[in-house]
Design a protein around this motif. Structure first.
Motif, PDB file in Angstrom:
ATOM      1  N   LEU A   1      12.102 -20.984  19.365  1.00 37.00           N
ATOM      2  CA  LEU A   1      11.313 -20.902  20.595  1.00 37.00           C
ATOM      3  C   LEU A   1      12.187 -20.995  21.841  1.00 37.00           C
ATOM      4  O   LEU A   1      11.839 -20.457  22.895  1.00 37.00           O
ATOM      5  CB  LEU A   1      10.295 -22.043  20.635  1.00 37.00           C
ATOM      6  CG  LEU A   1       8.980 -21.742  19.962  1.00 37.00           C
ATOM      7  CD1 LEU A   1       8.139 -22.992  19.895  1.00 37.00           C
ATOM      8  CD2 LEU A   1       8.247 -20.652  20.721  1.00 37.00           C
TER       9      LEU A   1
ATOM     10  N   TRP B   1       5.727 -23.538  12.542  1.00 38.95           N
ATOM     11  CA  TRP B   1       5.814 -23.918  13.956  1.00 38.95           C
ATOM     12  C   TRP B   1       5.097 -22.964  14.884  1.00 38.95           C
ATOM     13  O   TRP B   1       4.727 -23.315  16.001  1.00 38.95           O
ATOM     14  CB  TRP B   1       7.276 -24.101  14.395  1.00 38.95           C
ATOM     15  CG  TRP B   1       8.142 -22.881  14.311  1.00 38.95           C
ATOM     16  CD1 TRP B   1       9.044 -22.604  13.329  1.00 38.95           C
ATOM     17  CD2 TRP B   1       8.212 -21.790  15.237  1.00 38.95           C
ATOM     18  NE1 TRP B   1       9.663 -21.407  13.570  1.00 38.95           N
ATOM     19  CE2 TRP B   1       9.174 -20.883  14.734  1.00 38.95           C
ATOM     20  CE3 TRP B   1       7.557 -21.480  16.429  1.00 38.95           C
ATOM     21  CZ2 TRP B   1       9.489 -19.690  15.383  1.00 38.95           C
ATOM     22  CZ3 TRP B   1       7.866 -20.289  17.071  1.00 38.95           C
ATOM     23  CH2 TRP B   1       8.824 -19.414  16.551  1.00 38.95           C
TER      24      TRP B   1
ATOM     25  N   GLN C   1       4.180 -26.430  16.439  1.00 37.93           N
ATOM     26  CA  GLN C   1       4.991 -26.866  17.556  1.00 37.93           C
ATOM     27  C   GLN C   1       4.797 -26.015  18.820  1.00 37.93           C
ATOM     28  O   GLN C   1       4.868 -26.536  19.935  1.00 37.93           O
ATOM     29  CB  GLN C   1       6.459 -26.810  17.112  1.00 37.93           C
ATOM     30  CG  GLN C   1       7.394 -27.607  17.970  1.00 37.93           C
ATOM     31  CD  GLN C   1       8.776 -27.717  17.334  1.00 37.93           C
ATOM     32  OE1 GLN C   1       9.018 -27.222  16.242  1.00 37.93           O
ATOM     33  NE2 GLN C   1       9.684 -28.374  18.027  1.00 37.93           N
ATOM     34  N   ALA C   2       4.569 -24.703  18.627  1.00 36.26           N
ATOM     35  CA  ALA C   2       4.413 -23.813  19.785  1.00 36.26           C
ATOM     36  C   ALA C   2       3.134 -24.102  20.567  1.00 36.26           C
ATOM     37  O   ALA C   2       2.930 -23.567  21.656  1.00 36.26           O
ATOM     38  CB  ALA C   2       4.449 -22.349  19.345  1.00 36.26           C
TER      39      ALA C   2
ATOM     40  N   PHE D   1       2.221 -26.072  22.686  1.00 40.68           N
ATOM     41  CA  PHE D   1       2.704 -27.052  23.663  1.00 40.68           C
ATOM     42  C   PHE D   1       1.581 -27.690  24.463  1.00 40.68           C
ATOM     43  O   PHE D   1       1.788 -28.726  25.091  1.00 40.68           O
ATOM     44  CB  PHE D   1       3.706 -26.383  24.612  1.00 40.68           C
ATOM     45  CG  PHE D   1       4.945 -25.908  23.935  1.00 40.68           C
ATOM     46  CD1 PHE D   1       5.792 -26.801  23.293  1.00 40.68           C
ATOM     47  CD2 PHE D   1       5.291 -24.564  23.926  1.00 40.68           C
ATOM     48  CE1 PHE D   1       6.951 -26.371  22.669  1.00 40.68           C
ATOM     49  CE2 PHE D   1       6.446 -24.121  23.308  1.00 40.68           C
ATOM     50  CZ  PHE D   1       7.281 -25.022  22.675  1.00 40.68           C
TER      51      PHE D   1
ATOM     52  N   HIS E   1      16.278 -24.096  18.483  1.00 42.06           N
ATOM     53  CA  HIS E   1      14.974 -23.745  17.926  1.00 42.06           C
ATOM     54  C   HIS E   1      14.659 -22.303  18.332  1.00 42.06           C
ATOM     55  O   HIS E   1      14.949 -21.907  19.465  1.00 42.06           O
ATOM     56  CB  HIS E   1      13.923 -24.697  18.505  1.00 42.06           C
ATOM     57  CG  HIS E   1      12.608 -24.625  17.780  1.00 42.06           C
ATOM     58  ND1 HIS E   1      11.769 -23.545  17.860  1.00 42.06           N
ATOM     59  CD2 HIS E   1      12.006 -25.496  16.932  1.00 42.06           C
ATOM     60  CE1 HIS E   1      10.698 -23.768  17.119  1.00 42.06           C
ATOM     61  NE2 HIS E   1      10.821 -24.941  16.541  1.00 42.06           N
TER      62      HIS E   1
END
Lengths: 680, 680
Positions: free
Chosen positions: B498, A330, A334-335, A337, B496
């Motif tokens: 994050l 991630w 995912q990070a 953004f 999560h």
């Protein structure tokens, strides 16, 4: 000579020739096959994925013995097994265990039909195929079911040297999404699939598909006079791009196109930022289909934002096949953004170029709004340099040699743009109370978005006059790329991420992406400073990098570098520059190469009202030709070293500027010519 | 009534009683077992891990029928299988697949003997056990080998209600390291193992071990008069700590002690920072053994630095069992580089308290030097706030709700201390050219270390007067912990990473660790400001947190908070505060609780020349008693609410200060008394 069986005995296979006819989409492969007893035959495999019926795939096998006469039995069957797709490789970018897929026969359909299902996510597709049974003068093909309930086709005939026998099959492959759960297929669905391949032949489907290819080339070709090697690469790129794009609003473009299982068939920002412009400008219908995939997965993106703990907004997945986040790592997944703002950017670009009011009103604005809400939830205000600024902490930018940084320049600029687009369209649709109340848009919310966009923190190094990749970037030591042995590239395969993250080293264009995507308001000096700061610390280990550097190089007058970067980018797959095309093409890079031509050498700038060019053709190019759709009209551009010809082909016309000299083309004034000299 | 077999039939087992005798180390468990035919018997299991022979483990089974008379057969055998140790649990902190281990019988050893080997790293141990065959009046036990080549013991006898029959076994368990590869064991090694349990009995081994426990309690007990509940917890903690510590220079202390397979038996900074002080002050020999484990793995740490790409220095693993990095999630693992400075800190503390010149000269300095070199390689100079400062970018500090930050305050202070220790000892050993040249120490290198330490960047918020956890920390929004439902803790199981990383939220003491470890030079106001800033954003989801907060609370006069935090910390395992003691005790927390008493309530400060106390006893405590070893002497401390008595028990004595009132104790002046009142 005894019996020989390709399943039990080792047949030696040599690939003699491979040939892709980009005019028709037919791939022609020639193999020489030798049995242990030294019987040799040529095997020709011709195949195509249909563009006229996107569910159809055709393959023809031709067998030509060279040194024997004997009875041959040809059997086509797919084993009824639980397949474990497992791939071991040192390259961490290749999925090394693609998980299990289950193959089930669907019985008694008159032809072999399967259900293929992934075990974990239970996504299924159906495929069915039939042999061309009446293809005189070839041998009879028989449909069979064996003792193990395996269905297939077989044919037995007497083969002679030099005589070719053909076996043709048409496959109909179901869409993945209607079957989200494999048990959901219906007989009706199956028979609608059958219809694609009933009462037709390999040849007629190939012809129908080839006709679509003709139309494609007519409208989307880019012709480069004076550089035949690059011309070939460019056409290959456009071919692959066109073949890979989803056209059903349910799919994007996989990072490896349709050519390999690297990245697991997933869609990334590559689609919106690197590939979509080609379609937006040349096939806006496909561009819309691709954007609609994001619209149809907006609910999932909203769920994901909520699951993450945000009060509202949508959080699009960095990588996905069905709308859900599929990032394993991630930190570099995912990070990132910025995917949210990338989608908003692409929507704006699509709308600017197509003026598709219905799309922006019914779909585009909602995505822009929900992604803007994401930034409001994710970001916060902080006191920075004595000012109250809007910050986006702990994100990963495009560059994957850094991660979890604060205020990535690219991300912040894109988020700022995303917020401003939400504000712009909320005001545009101000009168439409039904829509605004359905989307819960309030005036204070829009004011807050505007304020956040205006207060967005953009880290800048005043000493060096460069945009800073992220806050604190200036305090990282530079990695001395020049001193690293060539065998150590790509660095990601040889260094621990922490070794990369703690250095000034880029895998790919990051801050320079901003200069590419938002050229407005930059001085030439700023573009130069950014380029000269980032280029030396960029390894271009990502295939998304060189085309972007080529564009900026072209814009700042570094002609040779522009050409070199572009030619390396455009050759990525055909010349296998990264030595990993075996894992599939680099679809993003194919699109970036088109962008290199358009934004770099033709020097176009996206604009909602007039199309502007500042060409800087490589000196070896005599002429560059392409067609684009603008605001509903189609134009043909012919760019020479010192002049530009533009012709309106259809539609009511538009303003066109060359080096800021604007002319208006209409059906009555359908052709204009400019002369120019390179300027920066 | 028919035959019943516990392997085939379901015997209902109820645990009636569990009792740990901390004086002898004997664990006594009573079960009531009922067969499907309602035959019931009590099963008593008594076991101990020997402290006199650390390789020996003893277990005694006693069977007492309550409601039947019948023939019973007791069989003790370990299945000869490839065990897949697999554990599924929602808690991500529990290893959910511990991988495979292979059990092999070693045949014909006269008693059952196994080789247990991990598949991947091929680390093996041997274990062998024997039954006490001559334990009159109990039934005969027979050694057997069955048809499947399984070795074991069995006994058949007629059981009567109320009559107890005992079956005793002694195990000898080999060290893990001599067998690094399972194939390396020798007959000689096996017979040396046999010797541990030949010609001895369960009882005599238990007595011998109990004697060691007596000695332990004589020197290491902490007695709290006036708080029996916490007294019990404290003793339990000390018991587990003492039992878990490696004593062979080849092992550390697993994070779960010897009580569970959470964290895979790995060693972390917990050993050096949370557990070692207990041993340094009470059993310096064990402290040295633990530090020697780091010395013996220094070469591996140097290899790891080199593999990482650093020019020199040592990079100790964040988690390890054999010296190699075993972090799966490197972000909250390997990136916690502070482990290097933690080890250096512990060495300095050990040397301060023990004055062990031979250790610092032969081993300690080398570790300090190589870890200092790591910081020189990892860090770099940067212009910050107009000053040239030494920075450590992209690291993870102790707090695991943040990761990959720049200039973590804790890490930077520890690194600064590490560098300064290297400088100090390089100067101390200046005359020893042989040693310095063996270690390639040069004067310029030492000067550079000193300069880097002096230029170390320590982020500080001048507005709030707090030490900043890391650079940019002030721009993160605070997480509103108070508003989060209790069911969502620990946060790491529900958010999560994050979501946590982008907020001001702490899993555990981070910056506050600095105030604990480096109290010198802090004003009371500074300690208060740090405490009041960080405490509200700390969830204490780590068991390493509350004891540290208790220490600072005690130092700044927050008596009730100090007591509350301490009592929660000290009860962690006996009261199962985190609801996960089933996965094993929290060894670091056990040590931290001891630190809570000593550094918090007794208010000790480590010092190389004189031992200083500033007691702040909880008001309910009448008296706190403990013994410590200082500079080669042993002292007994008795602390009342308003006075302190110190007695020199052995050795030549030392200076002792209570609230800065220094007195010198010698064999002739072996006892001193101070009166004091709480001050801050």
């Amino acid at each position: 000579m005894g019996d020989e069986d390709s399943l039990k005995d080792h047949f030696h296979v040599e690939n003699i020739d491979k040939n892709l006819d980009m005019q028709t989409g037919l791939l022609h492969e020639l193999f020489s096959v030798t049995t242990p007893d030294n019987r040799n035959f040529n095997l020709v495999v011709e195949s195509f994925a249909s563009l006229s019926k996107p569910n159809v795939y055709g393959v023809r096998y031709s067998i030509i013995p060279t040194n024997f006469s004997d009875e041959i039995e040809v059997i086509k069957v797919h084993d009824y097994i639980n397949q474990k797709v497992h791939h071991q490789e040192d390259d961490i970018r290749v999925a090394d265990d693609l998980g299990q897929m289950q193959l089930d026969f669907i019985p008694d359909n008159g032809q072999p039909s399967y259900l293929v299902t992934t075990f974990r996510s239970q996504q299924g597709i159906i495929l069915t195929y039939k042999a061309n049974e009446n293809f005189a003068p070839n041998p009879k093909i028989e449909y069979f079911k064996d003792a193990n309930n395996h269905y297939g086709y077989r044919s037995k005939y007497f083969a002679k040297p030099g005589s070719s026998k053909d076996f043709e099959f048409l496959f109909a492959i179901g869409d993945i999404h209607p079957l989200v759960n494999a048990n959901m297929y219906s007989d009706q669905y199956l028979s609608s699939l059958d219809n694609y391949i009933l009462d037709t032949t390999f040849k007629s489907e190939l012809m129908a598909s080839a006709q679509v290819w003709q139309t494609f080339w007519l409208h989307s070709d880019v012709s480069i006079d004076g550089d035949p090697a690059l011309q070939l690469c460019v056409r290959f790129n456009l071919f692959e791009l066109n073949q890979s794009a989803g056209r059903d609003e349910q799919t994007g473009i996989p990072a490896k196109g349709l050519t390999g299982n690297g990245y697991g068939g997933h869609f990334f920002w590559d689609t919106e930022i690197f590939m979509l412009p080609f379609f937006t400008y040349t096939q806006p219908k496909i561009a819309k289909d691709l954007l609609m995939f994001r619209y149809h997965t907006l609910q999932i993106a909203k769920e994901q934002a909520s699951d993450f703990g945000l009060g509202k907004g949508a959080m699009y997945p960095w990588r996905t096949i069905n709308g859900y986040e599929s990032s394993a790592y991630w930190l570099a997944g995912q990070a990132q953004f910025h995917i949210n703002a990338d989608i908003a950017f692409a929507i704006e670009q699509y709308y600017e170029i197509t003026s598709d009011e219905s799309f922006i009103r019914n779909y585009g604005f909602e995505i822009i709004l929900e992604t803007a809400r994401f930034w409001m939830e994710y970001g916060n205000y902080a006191e920075l340099g004595g000012k109250r600024q809007f910050v986006l902490n702990r994100v990963t930018g495009p560059d994957e040699y850094s991660a979890l940084v604060d205020n990535n320049y690219y991300t912040n600029v894109l988020a700022q743009s995303n917020l401003r687009l939400a504000v712009k369209y909320a005001r545009k649709f101000k009168g439409d109370d039904g829509m605004l109340s359905r989307l819960n848009v309030t005036a204070p919310e829009i004011k807050e978005m505007e304020a956040a966009a205006n207060a967005m923190y953009l880290p800048y190094d005043k000493k060096r006059n460069v945009k800073l990749q992220f806050q604190n970037f200036e305090q990282l030591p530079k990695m001395d790329i020049a001193s690293i042995d060539q065998s150590m590239f790509p660095l990601l395969l040889h260094y621990h991420p922490l070794m990369l993250y703690r250095h000034q080293v880029n895998k790919q264009a990051d801050t320079v992406m901003v200069d590419f995507m938002f050229p407005q308001g930059n001085t030439l000096d700023q573009l130069k400073a950014d380029y000269e700061f980032y280029e030396p610390i960029t390894t271009h280990d990502s295939s998304l990098s060189k085309a972007i550097y080529a564009i900026i190089a072209a814009r700042i007058g570094k002609d040779q570098q522009a050409y070199d970067f572009f030619s390396q980018a455009v050759q990525t797959d055909l010349m296998d520059v990264h030595h990993n095309t075996k894992n599939g093409i680099h679809a993003g890079s194919l699109g970036a190469a088109w962008e290199g031509i358009m934004y770099g050498f033709a020097g176009i700038v996206n604009n909602a009202t007039s199309f502007s060019l500042k060409p800087h053709l490589p000196t070896t190019w005599n002429c560059l030709k392409f067609k684009v759709h603008l605001y509903g009209s189609e134009f043909k551009f012919t760019i020479y070293q010192d002049s530009v010809e533009v012709e309106l082909l259809s539609g009511k016309g538009a303003d066109i500027s060359v080096y800021d000299d604007k002319k208006h083309l209409t059906p009555k004034n359908a052709k204009e010519t400019w002369t120019y000299s390179n300027q920066f």
